[in-house]
Design a protein around this motif. Structure first.
Motif, PDB file in Angstrom:
ATOM      1  N   GLY A   1       0.784  -1.228   0.000  1.00  0.00           N
ATOM      2  CA  GLY A   1       0.000   0.000   0.000  1.00  0.00           C
ATOM      3  C   GLY A   1       0.812   1.272   0.000  1.00  0.00           C
ATOM      4  O   GLY A   1       0.261   2.370  -0.056  1.00  0.00           O
ATOM      5  N   GLU A   2       2.111   1.147   0.073  1.00  0.00           N
ATOM      6  CA  GLU A   2       2.965   2.334   0.042  1.00  0.00           C
ATOM      7  C   GLU A   2       4.259   2.012  -0.695  1.00  0.00           C
ATOM      8  O   GLU A   2       4.757   0.893  -0.670  1.00  0.00           O
ATOM      9  N   GLY A   3       4.741   3.030  -1.393  1.00  0.00           N
ATOM     10  CA  GLY A   3       5.984   2.902  -2.145  1.00  0.00           C
ATOM     11  C   GLY A   3       6.639   4.258  -2.247  1.00  0.00           C
ATOM     12  O   GLY A   3       6.336   5.182  -1.480  1.00  0.00           O
ATOM     13  N   ARG A   4       7.512   4.382  -3.215  1.00  0.00           N
ATOM     14  CA  ARG A   4       8.216   5.656  -3.392  1.00  0.00           C
ATOM     15  C   ARG A   4       8.342   5.912  -4.889  1.00  0.00           C
ATOM     16  O   ARG A   4       8.766   5.036  -5.643  1.00  0.00           O
ATOM     17  N   GLY A   5       7.939   7.108  -5.326  1.00  0.00           N
ATOM     18  CA  GLY A   5       8.009   7.384  -6.753  1.00  0.00           C
ATOM     19  C   GLY A   5       7.653   8.813  -7.071  1.00  0.00           C
ATOM     20  O   GLY A   5       7.795   9.711  -6.230  1.00  0.00           O
ATOM     21  N   LEU A   6       7.184   9.040  -8.290  1.00  0.00           N
ATOM     22  CA  LEU A   6       6.745  10.356  -8.724  1.00  0.00           C
ATOM     23  C   LEU A   6       5.243  10.486  -8.518  1.00  0.00           C
ATOM     24  O   LEU A   6       4.521   9.492  -8.449  1.00  0.00           O
ATOM     25  N   GLU A   7       4.779  11.706  -8.436  1.00  0.00           N
ATOM     26  CA  GLU A   7       3.362  11.947  -8.187  1.00  0.00           C
ATOM     27  C   GLU A   7       2.499  11.286  -9.258  1.00  0.00           C
ATOM     28  O   GLU A   7       2.913  11.115 -10.401  1.00  0.00           O
TER      29      GLU A   7
ATOM     30  N   VAL B   1      21.251   0.781   5.778  1.00  0.00           N
ATOM     31  CA  VAL B   1      19.865   0.544   6.182  1.00  0.00           C
ATOM     32  C   VAL B   1      18.935   1.573   5.559  1.00  0.00           C
ATOM     33  O   VAL B   1      17.830   1.240   5.114  1.00  0.00           O
ATOM     34  N   HIS B   2      19.393   2.821   5.495  1.00  0.00           N
ATOM     35  CA  HIS B   2      18.594   3.877   4.879  1.00  0.00           C
ATOM     36  C   HIS B   2      18.421   3.608   3.384  1.00  0.00           C
ATOM     37  O   HIS B   2      17.333   3.787   2.825  1.00  0.00           O
ATOM     38  N   TYR B   3      19.512   3.183   2.726  1.00  0.00           N
ATOM     39  CA  TYR B   3      19.406   2.804   1.320  1.00  0.00           C
ATOM     40  C   TYR B   3      18.366   1.699   1.132  1.00  0.00           C
ATOM     41  O   TYR B   3      17.543   1.751   0.229  1.00  0.00           O
ATOM     42  N   GLN B   4      18.432   0.702   1.984  1.00  0.00           N
ATOM     43  CA  GLN B   4      17.536  -0.447   1.845  1.00  0.00           C
ATOM     44  C   GLN B   4      16.073  -0.022   1.918  1.00  0.00           C
ATOM     45  O   GLN B   4      15.252  -0.436   1.101  1.00  0.00           O
ATOM     46  N   GLU B   5      15.741   0.823   2.867  1.00  0.00           N
ATOM     47  CA  GLU B   5      14.356   1.263   3.031  1.00  0.00           C
ATOM     48  C   GLU B   5      13.857   1.976   1.786  1.00  0.00           C
ATOM     49  O   GLU B   5      12.763   1.697   1.274  1.00  0.00           O
ATOM     50  N   ARG B   6      14.644   2.901   1.260  1.00  0.00           N
ATOM     51  CA  ARG B   6      14.200   3.692   0.123  1.00  0.00           C
ATOM     52  C   ARG B   6      14.208   2.891  -1.179  1.00  0.00           C
ATOM     53  O   ARG B   6      13.281   2.991  -1.992  1.00  0.00           O
ATOM     54  N   VAL B   7      15.249   2.103  -1.374  1.00  0.00           N
ATOM     55  CA  VAL B   7      15.385   1.349  -2.614  1.00  0.00           C
ATOM     56  C   VAL B   7      14.274   0.313  -2.756  1.00  0.00           C
ATOM     57  O   VAL B   7      13.697   0.139  -3.843  1.00  0.00           O
ATOM     58  N   LEU B   8      13.932  -0.376  -1.688  1.00  0.00           N
ATOM     59  CA  LEU B   8      12.862  -1.361  -1.769  1.00  0.00           C
ATOM     60  C   LEU B   8      11.519  -0.691  -2.045  1.00  0.00           C
ATOM     61  O   LEU B   8      10.690  -1.225  -2.799  1.00  0.00           O
ATOM     62  N   ALA B   9      11.293   0.475  -1.469  1.00  0.00           N
ATOM     63  CA  ALA B   9      10.044   1.200  -1.724  1.00  0.00           C
ATOM     64  C   ALA B   9       9.972   1.654  -3.178  1.00  0.00           C
ATOM     65  O   ALA B   9       8.893   1.645  -3.795  1.00  0.00           O
ATOM     66  N   ILE B  10      11.098   2.045  -3.733  1.00  0.00           N
ATOM     67  CA  ILE B  10      11.153   2.457  -5.140  1.00  0.00           C
ATOM     68  C   ILE B  10      10.882   1.272  -6.056  1.00  0.00           C
ATOM     69  O   ILE B  10      10.087   1.345  -6.997  1.00  0.00           O
ATOM     70  N   TYR B  11      11.525   0.168  -5.782  1.00  0.00           N
ATOM     71  CA  TYR B  11      11.428  -1.000  -6.665  1.00  0.00           C
ATOM     72  C   TYR B  11      10.008  -1.571  -6.675  1.00  0.00           C
ATOM     73  O   TYR B  11       9.477  -1.904  -7.737  1.00  0.00           O
ATOM     74  N   ARG B  12       9.385  -1.667  -5.507  1.00  0.00           N
ATOM     75  CA  ARG B  12       8.038  -2.246  -5.498  1.00  0.00           C
ATOM     76  C   ARG B  12       7.000  -1.309  -6.108  1.00  0.00           C
ATOM     77  O   ARG B  12       5.889  -1.728  -6.440  1.00  0.00           O
ATOM     78  N   ALA B  13       7.371  -0.024  -6.285  1.00  0.00           N
ATOM     79  CA  ALA B  13       6.486   0.910  -6.974  1.00  0.00           C
ATOM     80  C   ALA B  13       6.664   0.841  -8.490  1.00  0.00           C
ATOM     81  O   ALA B  13       6.034   1.606  -9.216  1.00  0.00           O
TER      82      ALA B  13
END
Length: 568
Positions: A277-283, A334-346
């Motif tokens: 239900g949450e990821g990281r990307g563009l609007e 650890v910070h990389y891991q959090e952001r990168v996984l959110a980006i990839y699953r988006a």
């Protein structure tokens, strides 16, 4: 029946194993409709006859910095200053030219301390020659900059509460005073004073850069970092590329890699993003592949470490001449891991900048975890540069089915300097070729312009002979064949960028993007010396060098009066 254009030459290298060569190719609405006998009985409104030339798929630069280079074309070029004295003179002359603009910046590009026996400019001397003007002198690697006291004051370096951004360094002297050298993310402090660049300035830079791309036979490129971090130029940088395309001044197809800092947390339905239900990307959920044939989104660019030239790449053994210096990661793993996984699953494939072997270890870990949790995406994840890769890392990259973009073009002008940094025992691991292909990794060709020039033919020749400018053989077992070198900038670059369905080979249905060379790169004793006769983008000429080369090439129309093909 009419088609728009028929292109013909003595030899057309399609890079398609089903039809490796042809002599005629037909084009309709910017795409290929057939070859040779397929065109019998079909007339063309225009015929481009290149005589004895050799045509290849349009060359692709899989990693470069177009806006940065375009903006720098008007800067002072430190690479043309053989001594520090001549560099000071050039900067002083630049300052004098700005006397009517008392607050104007002095921009210098291409600084490399190797030209000056490892010495950096004196801050005191820079202050003398710049006067009240702020100075921004970028290192040729892009991973450091030299500034004067005026710039240091503007970024707040002398305030008691001054903090260097995460992933950055402000170099100090033995008295803990700033030297004027900023490393990595610390450059963002200066960029923040200059950004955002105006859309008109960026469009002008893109036009200037891509017109030069066309002259080098380049039809597509990946812009490695837009919209954020110290590599970006505006939060609306993508609009500049769209505007350039709309105005007809984008002379090569642009794939834009958003910088990780340009992405934001996204909230969606609980079942979206692999049930998170949450990821990281563009609007609006825009992701990889969105756009047009001219401008589209690529991978997300993530900096993990710095450069070999600046000894800021994260390595597992000390740099030579830099005792106890193993570079550094630009953030916590650890910070990389959090952001990168959110980006990839988006839905965004990753382009992880990793030059040192310690950074490559982290990049491989991140990619492996992302693929294990969320599967493969339509484009392979990439490791940018893959600069100093151990044998076990090459094998692991093949197992993960990724792409890498080492810069063969570095070998000539920068190879000796890089070997000095890493030592003879690691020299064979630098910017590999043969072992990458043999491991099943996609080897994508790239210039990293402006770190190296964008004569991709020179890079191809370096990938084959692996000779530095002093004649040293760098990685004797890493040379590849001329055909493989051509594939790094055609088929394999298209595969690495997730665009093989549209480009990289000449096949029916694909974009009619072609590079016309004076002779075949497969048999030339020096690929770098082959002249670019013309560049064709979507069936239209984006660069025409026939008058320069003179003779042997022609253009005519079968159904209308003869006319010269114009620039796109």
């Amino acid at each position: 029946m009419h088609i728009d254009v028929r292109v013909q030459a003595r030899e057309i290298l399609t890079m398609d194993p089903a039809r490796p060569k042809a002599s005629r190719v037909g084009i309709l609405n910017g795409r290929i409709v057939g070859f040779d006998g397929d065109l019998d009985g079909i007339s063309a409104r225009e015929v481009l006859d290149f005589g004895d030339a050799c045509i290849t798929p349009g060359l692709i630069d899989a990693h470069c910095h177009t806006a940065w280079w375009g903006l720098g074309l008007k800067s002072i070029d430190a690479g043309e200053c053989p001594t520090l004295a001549s560099l000071y003179d050039a900067i002083e002359a630049g300052a004098a030219a700005l006397d009517h603009e008392p607050d104007a910046w002095i921009h210098v590009t291409g600084f490399n301390q190797a030209l000056y026996d490892g010495a950096y400019p004196s801050l005191a001397r820079l202050d003398q020659v710049t006067g009240a003007h702020p100075l921004y002198m970028r290192h040729t690697s892009g991973h450091a900059a030299v500034v004067n006291t005026e710039t240091l004051q503007r970024i707040g370096a002398f305030r008691n509460d001054f903090e260097v951004p995460t992933g950055g360094v402000l170099r100090l002297d033995e008295n803990n005073a700033p030297t004027g050298v900023l490393e990595e993310a610390a450059q963002g402090l200066v960029q923040a004073l200059l950004m955002p660049y105006s859309q008109d300035a960026l469009v002008d830079a893109i036009e200037a850069a891509t017109s030069r791309y066309a002259a080098e036979g380049i039809t597509s490129f990946s812009e490695a970092g837009v919209g954020g971090g110290w590599i970006g130029h505006s939060p609306i940088e993508v609009a500049a590329y769209q505007t350039a395309a709309e105005r007809g001044v984008l002379h090569a197809r642009a794939q834009l890699l958003p910088a990780i800092d340009a992405l934001r947390p996204l909230q969606a339905h609980a079942t979206d993003f692999h049930g998170r239900g949450e990821g990281r990307g563009l609007e609006l959920g825009v992701r990889f592949g969105f756009g047009s044939d001219d401008v589209s989104f690529g991978h997300v660019k993530v900096f993990l470490d710095g450069s070999l030239l600046g000894a800021t790449a994260a390595v597992t053994e000390d740099f030579c001449g830099h005792e106890h210096n193993r570079g550094y990661l630009l953030d916590d793993p650890v910070h990389y891991q959090e952001r990168v996984l959110a980006i990839y699953r988006a839905g965004w494939p990753l382009a992880l900048h990793a030059i040192g072997d310690a950074a490559i270890d982290l990049a491989l870990d991140l990619i492996e975890e992302a693929q294990r949790l969320y599967g493969l995406l339509r484009a392979p994840c990439r490791i940018e540069h893959f600069g100093i890769a151990r044998p076990d890392q090459v094998a692991r990259a093949g197992h993960l089915r990724i792409a890498v973009t080492p810069q063969a073009g570095f070998i000539g002008p920068l190879g000796d300097q890089i070997v000095e940094r890493v030592g003879e025992e690691r020299a064979d691991w630098l910017y590999r070729g043969r072992s990458i292909i043999d491991a099943g990794v996609i080897l994508a060709g790239s210039s990293d312009l402006p770190v190296s020039d964008n004569n991709l033919r020179r890079g191809m020749q370096s990938a084959v002979d692996r000779l530095t400018d002093t004649g040293r053989l760098l990685g004797a077992d890493e040379g590849i064949t001329p055909e493989e070198a051509l594939r790094t900038h055609t088929e394999w670059a298209a595969a690495a960028t997730g665009q093989l369905h549209d480009k990289g080979t000449l096949q029916t249905g694909k974009l009619a993007d072609m590079t016309v060379l004076a002779s075949s790169p497969l048999v030339s004793p020096d690929i770098a010396a082959i002249a670019v006769v013309a560049t064709i983008l979507g069936g239209k000429i984006s660069f025409d060098g026939r008058e320069i080369l003179s003779g042997g090439f022609a253009a005519h129309s079968e159904t209308t009066p003869s006319r010269k093909a114009g620039a796109r």
